[in-house]
Scaffold this motif. Sequence first.
Motif, PDB file in Angstrom:
ATOM      1  N   ASP A   6       9.793  -0.959 -13.643  1.00  0.00           N
ATOM      2  CA  ASP A   6       8.358  -0.805 -13.346  1.00  0.00           C
ATOM      3  C   ASP A   6       8.023   0.651 -13.055  1.00  0.00           C
ATOM      4  OD1 ASP A   6       7.834  -3.592 -13.543  1.00  0.00           O
ATOM      5  OD2 ASP A   6       8.560  -3.892 -11.500  1.00  0.00           O
ATOM      6  N   LEU A   7       8.974   1.390 -12.457  1.00  0.00           N
ATOM      7  CA  LEU A   7       8.729   2.788 -12.069  1.00  0.00           C
ATOM      8  C   LEU A   7       8.925   3.763 -13.228  1.00  0.00           C
ATOM      9  CD1 LEU A   7      10.628   2.804  -8.662  1.00  0.00           C
ATOM     10  CD2 LEU A   7       8.150   2.807  -8.966  1.00  0.00           C
ATOM     11  N   VAL A  28      -1.122   6.405  -6.846  1.00  0.00           N
ATOM     12  CA  VAL A  28      -0.704   5.062  -7.251  1.00  0.00           C
ATOM     13  C   VAL A  28       0.045   4.394  -6.103  1.00  0.00           C
ATOM     14  CG1 VAL A  28       0.720   3.749  -8.863  1.00  0.00           C
ATOM     15  CG2 VAL A  28      -0.556   5.737  -9.664  1.00  0.00           C
ATOM     16  N   VAL A  29      -0.305   3.157  -5.839  1.00  0.00           N
ATOM     17  CA  VAL A  29       0.362   2.406  -4.778  1.00  0.00           C
ATOM     18  C   VAL A  29       1.163   1.256  -5.390  1.00  0.00           C
ATOM     19  CG1 VAL A  29      -1.341   2.982  -3.018  1.00  0.00           C
ATOM     20  CG2 VAL A  29      -1.686   0.949  -4.440  1.00  0.00           C
ATOM     21  N   ALA A  30       1.992   0.666  -4.587  1.00  0.00           N
ATOM     22  CA  ALA A  30       2.922  -0.362  -5.075  1.00  0.00           C
ATOM     23  C   ALA A  30       2.200  -1.535  -5.728  1.00  0.00           C
ATOM     24  CB  ALA A  30       3.794  -0.853  -3.926  1.00  0.00           C
ATOM     25  N   SER A  31       1.075  -1.956  -5.167  1.00  0.00           N
ATOM     26  CA  SER A  31       0.377  -3.132  -5.680  1.00  0.00           C
ATOM     27  C   SER A  31      -0.140  -2.944  -7.097  1.00  0.00           C
ATOM     28  CB  SER A  31      -0.783  -3.509  -4.750  1.00  0.00           C
ATOM     29  OG  SER A  31      -1.713  -2.445  -4.662  1.00  0.00           O
ATOM     30  N   ASP A  62       0.817  -1.221   0.000  1.00  0.00           N
ATOM     31  CA  ASP A  62       0.000   0.000   0.000  1.00  0.00           C
ATOM     32  C   ASP A  62       0.851   1.272   0.000  1.00  0.00           C
ATOM     33  OD1 ASP A  62       1.052  -0.311   2.497  1.00  0.00           O
ATOM     34  OD2 ASP A  62      -0.831   0.045   3.592  1.00  0.00           O
ATOM     35  N   MET A  63       2.183   1.148  -0.174  1.00  0.00           N
ATOM     36  CA  MET A  63       3.036   2.330  -0.213  1.00  0.00           C
ATOM     37  C   MET A  63       2.788   3.098  -1.523  1.00  0.00           C
ATOM     38  SD  MET A  63       7.223   2.603   0.090  1.00  0.00           S
ATOM     39  CE  MET A  63       7.241   2.088   1.807  1.00  0.00           C
ATOM     40  N   VAL A  64       2.655   4.448  -1.421  1.00  0.00           N
ATOM     41  CA  VAL A  64       2.342   5.254  -2.602  1.00  0.00           C
ATOM     42  C   VAL A  64       3.599   5.512  -3.413  1.00  0.00           C
ATOM     43  CG1 VAL A  64       0.338   6.344  -1.511  1.00  0.00           C
ATOM     44  CG2 VAL A  64       2.607   7.396  -1.288  1.00  0.00           C
TER      45      VAL A  64
END
Length: 580
Positions: free
Chosen positions: A492-493, A507-510, A457-459
């Motif tokens: 991915d980033l 946007v979160v990590a998932s 859930d980290m943004v």
Amino acid sequence: MWKYSPSRDNLILLLLIAIVIGLVTGILAIGFRYLLLLTTGLFWPDPQAMLEVNQQYPWYLVVAVPVFGGLLIGPLICRFSPESRGAGVPEVIEAVVTRGGAIRHTTALFKTLFTALSIGCGASVGREGPVVHIGSSVGSSLAQWIKLPVEWKRVFLACGAAAGIAATFNAPMAGMLFAAEIILVDFQVRYLSHIAISAVTATVVSHKFLGSFPTFQIPSYELVSYAELPLYGLLGLLAGLLSVLFIRSVSAAEDLFTRVGVPFQFRPAIAGLMLGLMALGWPHILGVGYETINQALTAKMGIALMAVVLLLKLVATAGSVGAGFSGGIFAPSLVLGSLLGGVFGASAGRIFPGEMGTAAAYSLIGMGAVVAGTTLAPITAIFTIFELTYNFEIILPLMTCCIISLVTVQKIYGYSIYETKLLRKGVRMVRGRDVNLLRTMKVGDYMATDFETVRQDMVLGEILEKSEKSHYPHFPVVDSEGRLVGMLSMSDLRSFLAQLGDLSNLVVASEIMTKRVIIVRPDDHFETAFEIFEGKQISTLPVVARNGNLVGILKKSDLLLAYNQTILKINVLDKIGGKK
């Protein structure tokens, strides 16, 4: 407790240990022979007259005895030792390949008992499997008790296997080569003396109790003309084809029982019914089959009888092993080879009368050829037959026949009967020191436990800030309980960097992580990790426990470093041992 070191005194002590292994294995092999006589006598009143059971007993007893034996053995194996099904040699090879030479001692005990019962009731299996298992267990136990390195555990396991074969066939060279060619997937010449001395010691014990007579009634051999060599080449081709059929038949029988859905505990009884019905007309298919070999070698069987028994023995052995009777396949290979050679020699003799050797001579060569094909161990096969005759004239035709049989199986099928069973269990047998070293190195022993993770859930903004401060190119993504849910990399980033201002808090990590992650387990060996790194072109693998928790990270660079350091250490110790 004595501690191993590569000094000259300790190497002499290791040779003495090899003698002890040969002595103990030889005694146990003799004990197993007497146990076979005892168990056979429980089922058949005259264990020495198996070829006359259809004449001595009512038909219903000939059918009922193998069925009763199957009903007894099936539940016992399922209850106490499921791994005792079938041949015992693949389990010994598996111990070398996957367990560093450690043998489960209870398996060896149950293998011995269940094989004695299986052969006693008439199952078409060999007696060499449990003897190899017994000897290997003795060698492995001594190595573990002395706390020797893994390499020496494998060597002493092989010493026990060699002693078992040597005591069974009164053939020390065959035992030594059996261990080197079949058991040890990583053979080095400097260990040959230990294996040889175990085999010789066991043979001396066998001679003491059983005499120095060969196992079979060997005919005199003569190579009539070099023009016979093409005939021996043709016999080798037929032996290779028969070997492929034999290997495939064993697997097909096992698959058939599985496909029909017969429970394991009832499979031996069904195979026993088949054996009993065939034995009504042809009792030659019962048991180990050494009496059948002797009849073929002494020309007491006609062409038609040998041809029929050859086919039925193939079916009987495939059914017995596939159903789960405990026993080896080396002896059945000898039986099939003797019958094939006998049929071929007798048939060719009618076409070329007076211009070739006897049918018994071809029967003798056929034994070696089928063993070479089924085991893919031609040197073992050649020396097994040579030690039965000690006739140098047999070497050239024997080599011709065995090598052609070997090449035929390699071209058509590619695996021995032992390798086939291991492959069906998911164990890939690869020869070579490097591969076996990889299999002794566990991921859990070399993984990095100091790593950084990202919460699912980290943004995006926090992720980028974390990545700027970190030297890690990849971040495992975990949930609130520490379970791995994905992987996040700079690639991915990259696609989100242009819109960072709008998306940094949305946007979160998932949502951007890679969800289909290739993982390894802590108990996986380095061979598995190497294959993944090579096939997927990745540099980092998450190490995940069975409950899904992330427990470490394995880097390709760390794996290569650990492997190279281990190789260097072994090479240094080898050089030290060679100088002292």
